[in-house]
Design an enzyme around this catalytic site. Sequence first.
Site, PDB file in Angstrom:
ATOM      1  N   GLU A  46       0.840  -1.213   0.000  1.00 54.38           N
ATOM      2  CA  GLU A  46       0.000   0.000   0.000  1.00 54.38           C
ATOM      3  C   GLU A  46       0.870   1.256   0.000  1.00 54.38           C
ATOM      4  O   GLU A  46       0.565   2.232  -0.696  1.00 54.38           O
ATOM      5  CB  GLU A  46      -0.904   0.025   1.245  1.00 54.38           C
ATOM      6  CG  GLU A  46      -1.874  -1.142   1.339  1.00 54.38           C
ATOM      7  CD  GLU A  46      -1.278  -2.339   2.071  1.00 54.38           C
ATOM      8  OE1 GLU A  46      -0.061  -2.594   1.941  1.00 54.38           O
ATOM      9  OE2 GLU A  46      -2.033  -3.034   2.769  1.00 54.38           O
ATOM     10  N   CYS A  78      -0.370   0.681   7.358  1.00 54.31           N
ATOM     11  CA  CYS A  78      -0.903   0.992   6.027  1.00 54.31           C
ATOM     12  C   CYS A  78      -2.325   1.533   6.112  1.00 54.31           C
ATOM     13  O   CYS A  78      -2.737   2.347   5.281  1.00 54.31           O
ATOM     14  CB  CYS A  78      -0.890  -0.255   5.153  1.00 54.31           C
ATOM     15  SG  CYS A  78       0.788  -0.770   4.746  1.00 54.31           S
ATOM     16  N   ARG A 201      19.102 -22.539  -8.303  1.00 55.90           N
ATOM     17  CA  ARG A 201      19.865 -22.098  -9.474  1.00 55.90           C
ATOM     18  C   ARG A 201      18.922 -21.941 -10.674  1.00 55.90           C
ATOM     19  O   ARG A 201      18.993 -22.694 -11.635  1.00 55.90           O
ATOM     20  CB  ARG A 201      20.989 -23.095  -9.793  1.00 55.90           C
ATOM     21  CG  ARG A 201      21.984 -23.254  -8.649  1.00 55.90           C
ATOM     22  CD  ARG A 201      23.183 -24.117  -9.018  1.00 55.90           C
ATOM     23  NE  ARG A 201      22.850 -25.484  -9.385  1.00 55.90           N
ATOM     24  CZ  ARG A 201      22.577 -26.457  -8.505  1.00 55.90           C
ATOM     25  NH1 ARG A 201      22.584 -26.217  -7.212  1.00 55.90           N
ATOM     26  NH2 ARG A 201      22.283 -27.665  -8.929  1.00 55.90           N
TER      27      ARG A 201
END
Length: 357
Positions: A46, A78, A201
């Site tokens: 947010e 938030c 990987r």
Amino acid sequence: MRRALALAASVEGTTSPNPHVGCVLVKDGRVVAEGATEPPPGRHAEAVALANAGDAARGADACVTLEPCSHTGRTPPCADALIAAGVARVIVAIADPDAKVAGSGIARLRDAGVQVETGDGEAGAARLLEAYIKHRTTGLPFIIAKFAATLDGKIAAASGDSRWVAGDAARAWAHEFRTKVDAIMCGVNNVLLDDPQLTARPGGAIAGKQPLRVIADSRGRTPLTAKALGAGGRTLIATTGASPAAWRDDIAARGAEVAVLPAGEDGRVDLRALVRMLGERDVLSLLAEGGGVLHGSLFAAALVDKVHAIIAPKIVGGSLYPAVAGEGAARMADAIALRDVETLSLGDDVAFIGYVR
Ligand code: AOF
Ligand code: ZN
């Protein structure tokens, strides 16, 4: 909300132990700004979207994949930021199961006169945050049992040779998935037989962020030369009082951590104690990569949440190296059946992805 879910998915694996969240600000049917959670201690979704929006946030609708937080942690709340920015309406896919939030973010928004709607995108958000939800509600990591087996369920040929069961596409997919989890675990038999690096990987190159490597080794048989002790990330060896003290010192001198845990009735590391410890260390997701003995114990202890079974169209025959060992189900009705199964074609191989009932 679909866009917010896609934003959340795009940062999966980078935000742990925080949830990966997406936020889209919409006004007059147009997207004014968007954001996704930054790696800790970075901003929440947010905050990113509001900063991108500037004044345009006033009067906008905010679509968020998780309830906005109401607490001051590494970042300010938030919910307050949305209120201060003058957002008119907040559409929340799911409530935050974290005890620090748990509905109080939504309540704070409503108290400030912001309209809140919940439920849109619920299934998608719950799926995306399945590990986070399990961890915050039980304290345990979400456990995925992964194996690559032949049609007849073997993870190696009779000599123990296992390179390779599945093809390139399946192995690439598995490496990609390793980037999304907090920890990878295998049993010591796997280390002795395959000597895996246990690193992520993707595309053949070592990922910047590596999962914690965990080896279950009750009696201290991991060789000091094991690749899983080498470069590529932190390593934790879970053992019991049965392992030699000198071996533990040597392993610690190689830079790995040794955790001495209680043994179960069979003398092996008590896996429930191990996963509880990992949960306490903010491991939200744990990918168990075998071998068969470890998988057998995990299933027997009812610790597995999800299965990634990659099946290669080959037959080894014989009775050695099953993907899941242990006593096994006595009757077919007792077999572990998966639900919500998805299949994925990976070259000639097929991945079965499903949840344990
Ligand atoms: C949100 N939006 O994007 C995320 C949230 O330590 P902090 O301050 O980063 O807070 C972590 C907690 O915040 C986490 O446990 C969860 O409850 C919430 N995560 N909340 O509003 C976000 N990632
Ligand atoms: Zn927040």
